[in-house]
Write an enzyme that holds these catalytic residues in place. Structure first.
Site, short mmCIF file in Angstrom:
data_model
loop_
_atom_site.label_atom_id
_atom_site.label_comp_id
_atom_site.label_asym_id
_atom_site.label_seq_id
_atom_site.Cartn_x
_atom_site.Cartn_y
_atom_site.Cartn_z
N ILE A 81 26.93 -3.50 -2.06
CA ILE A 81 28.37 -3.22 -1.98
C ILE A 81 29.04 -4.46 -1.41
O ILE A 81 28.56 -5.06 -0.44
CB ILE A 81 28.61 -1.99 -1.07
CG1 ILE A 81 28.03 -0.75 -1.75
CG2 ILE A 81 30.09 -1.82 -0.77
CD1 ILE A 81 28.04 0.49 -0.90
N HIS B 169 28.40 -1.05 -15.08
CA HIS B 169 27.93 0.16 -14.39
C HIS B 169 27.36 1.13 -15.43
O HIS B 169 27.99 1.37 -16.46
CB HIS B 169 29.10 0.80 -13.64
CG HIS B 169 28.69 2.00 -12.86
ND1 HIS B 169 27.99 1.91 -11.67
CD2 HIS B 169 28.83 3.32 -13.11
CE1 HIS B 169 27.74 3.13 -11.23
NE2 HIS B 169 28.24 4.00 -12.09
N ARG C 3 27.45 -7.64 6.74
CA ARG C 3 27.93 -7.70 5.36
C ARG C 3 29.00 -8.80 5.22
O ARG C 3 29.03 -9.53 4.24
CB ARG C 3 28.50 -6.34 5.01
CG ARG C 3 28.42 -5.97 3.57
CD ARG C 3 28.82 -4.52 3.34
NE ARG C 3 27.69 -3.62 3.43
CZ ARG C 3 26.74 -3.48 2.51
NH1 ARG C 3 26.76 -4.21 1.42
NH2 ARG C 3 25.77 -2.63 2.67
N ASP D 248 32.92 0.97 -7.82
CA ASP D 248 32.84 1.45 -9.21
C ASP D 248 34.14 2.08 -9.68
O ASP D 248 34.14 2.89 -10.62
CB ASP D 248 31.67 2.44 -9.40
CG ASP D 248 30.33 1.81 -9.06
OD1 ASP D 248 30.17 0.60 -9.27
OD2 ASP D 248 29.45 2.55 -8.56
N GLY E 141 17.39 -8.56 -14.75
CA GLY E 141 18.26 -9.52 -15.43
C GLY E 141 18.29 -9.39 -16.95
O GLY E 141 18.51 -10.38 -17.64
N MET F 174 22.93 -5.24 -6.67
CA MET F 174 22.86 -3.91 -6.08
C MET F 174 23.32 -3.89 -4.62
O MET F 174 22.70 -3.26 -3.77
CB MET F 174 21.43 -3.35 -6.22
CG MET F 174 20.97 -3.26 -7.67
SD MET F 174 22.11 -2.40 -8.78
CE MET F 174 21.74 -0.70 -8.35
C1 GAR Z 1 21.93 -2.22 -15.34
O1 GAR Z 1 21.57 -1.04 -15.99
C2 GAR Z 1 23.29 -2.09 -14.68
O2 GAR Z 1 24.14 -1.24 -15.39
C3 GAR Z 1 22.93 -1.52 -13.34
O3 GAR Z 1 21.76 -2.15 -12.97
C4 GAR Z 1 21.00 -2.47 -14.14
C5 GAR Z 1 20.56 -3.91 -14.05
O4 GAR Z 1 19.67 -4.22 -15.08
N1 GAR Z 1 23.97 -1.74 -12.39
C6 GAR Z 1 24.28 -0.89 -11.42
O5 GAR Z 1 23.71 0.17 -11.25
C7 GAR Z 1 25.43 -1.34 -10.54
N2 GAR Z 1 25.81 -0.30 -9.66
P1 GAR Z 1 19.33 -5.72 -15.43
O6 GAR Z 1 18.94 -6.41 -14.13
O7 GAR Z 1 18.14 -5.61 -16.35
O8 GAR Z 1 20.51 -6.33 -16.09
#
Ligand code: GAR
Length: 217
Positions: A92, A109, A65, A145, A12, A90
């Site tokens: 789909i 992304h 899902r 994406d 987060g 994370m």
């Molecule tokens: C981030 O780097 C975001 O870009 C990625 O997950 C991370 C979450 O970090 N998202 C994906 O890969 C979506 N496919 P966070 O929980 O520290 O914000």
């Protein structure tokens, strides 16, 4: 004030950037709640620390899902947010879910889309020998994406980068800056999803979105 609901799965840090900028007024909007599909996601603690309602909807409690996404939509709709923000969520999402929120559902992304859709983007950029890597905020459409970009920013790939150092640089220098900007633009209707692409203040953006220039440290 327009309102946001944030959906997460993990640490987060993007949620934190959005919380901070709502608190200091840079984002003109309020976070109604944070929902995680992972019960012990660190991001839930960040929400609680900011006095934001923190909810878990565990995907393991649902047999398909479609059922999970229906429960998620019901929970979101009970808050009636103006904007739904995926911040490291994370999973789909089904086309039914995505279409229900089309134009008010955004995601971040970790790549310079359309490059590297899917997972392991940092590793793939390193393996390809790319000289730069970055992140993109985009509207979510049923294509994974593949929705139209709103804003994107790049950092250099350094010779001794590991996946971890590169991912951290992209998060710190790009993600935590571009996501709050995109959230504010969407909430205040500066950005719109149209059938021609994404507009900012009525002007069509390039197909890779507004190009954000990272400030040097
Ligand atoms: C981030 O780097 C975001 O870009 C990625 O997950 C991370 C979450 O970090 N998202 C994906 O890969 C979506 N496919 P966070 O929980 O520290 O914000």
């Amino acid at each position: 004030m327009p309102t946001i609901l944030v959906i997460i799965s993990g640490s987060g840090t993007n949620l934190q950037a959005i919380i901070d900028q709502c608190q200091n007024g840079t984002i003109r909007g309020d976070i109604l709640a944070v929902i995680s599909n992972v019960p012990d996601a660190k991001g839930l603690d960040r929400a609680r620390r900011a006095n934001i309602e923190a909810l878990t909807l565990d995907h393991r409690d649902y047999s398909s899902r479609e059922e999970y996404d229906q429960a998620l939509a019901n929970l979101i709709d009970s808050f009636q947010p103006d904007l739904v923000v995926l911040a490291g969520f994370m999973r789909i999402l089904t086309p039914g879910f995505v279409n229900r929120y089309l134009g008010r559902l955004i995601n971040i992304h970790p790549s310079l889309l359309p490059k590297y859709q899917g997972l392991h983007t940092d590793q793939r950029a390193l393996e390809a020998g790319d000289s730069e890597h970055g992140a993109t905020v985009h509207f979510v459409t049923p294509e994974l994406d593949g929705g139209p970009p709103i804003i994107q920013g790049a950092v250099p790939v350094l010779p001794d980068d590991s996946e971890e150092t590169l991912a951290n640089r992209v998060q710190r220098e790009i993600e935590h800056h571009i996501y709050p900007i995109a959230v504010d633009w969407c909430l205040n209707q500066r950005v719109q999803l149209t059938d021609k692409g994404v507009t900012l203040d009525g002007e069509l953006l390039p197909s890779s979105g507004f190009q954000y220039n990272a400030k040097p440290n």
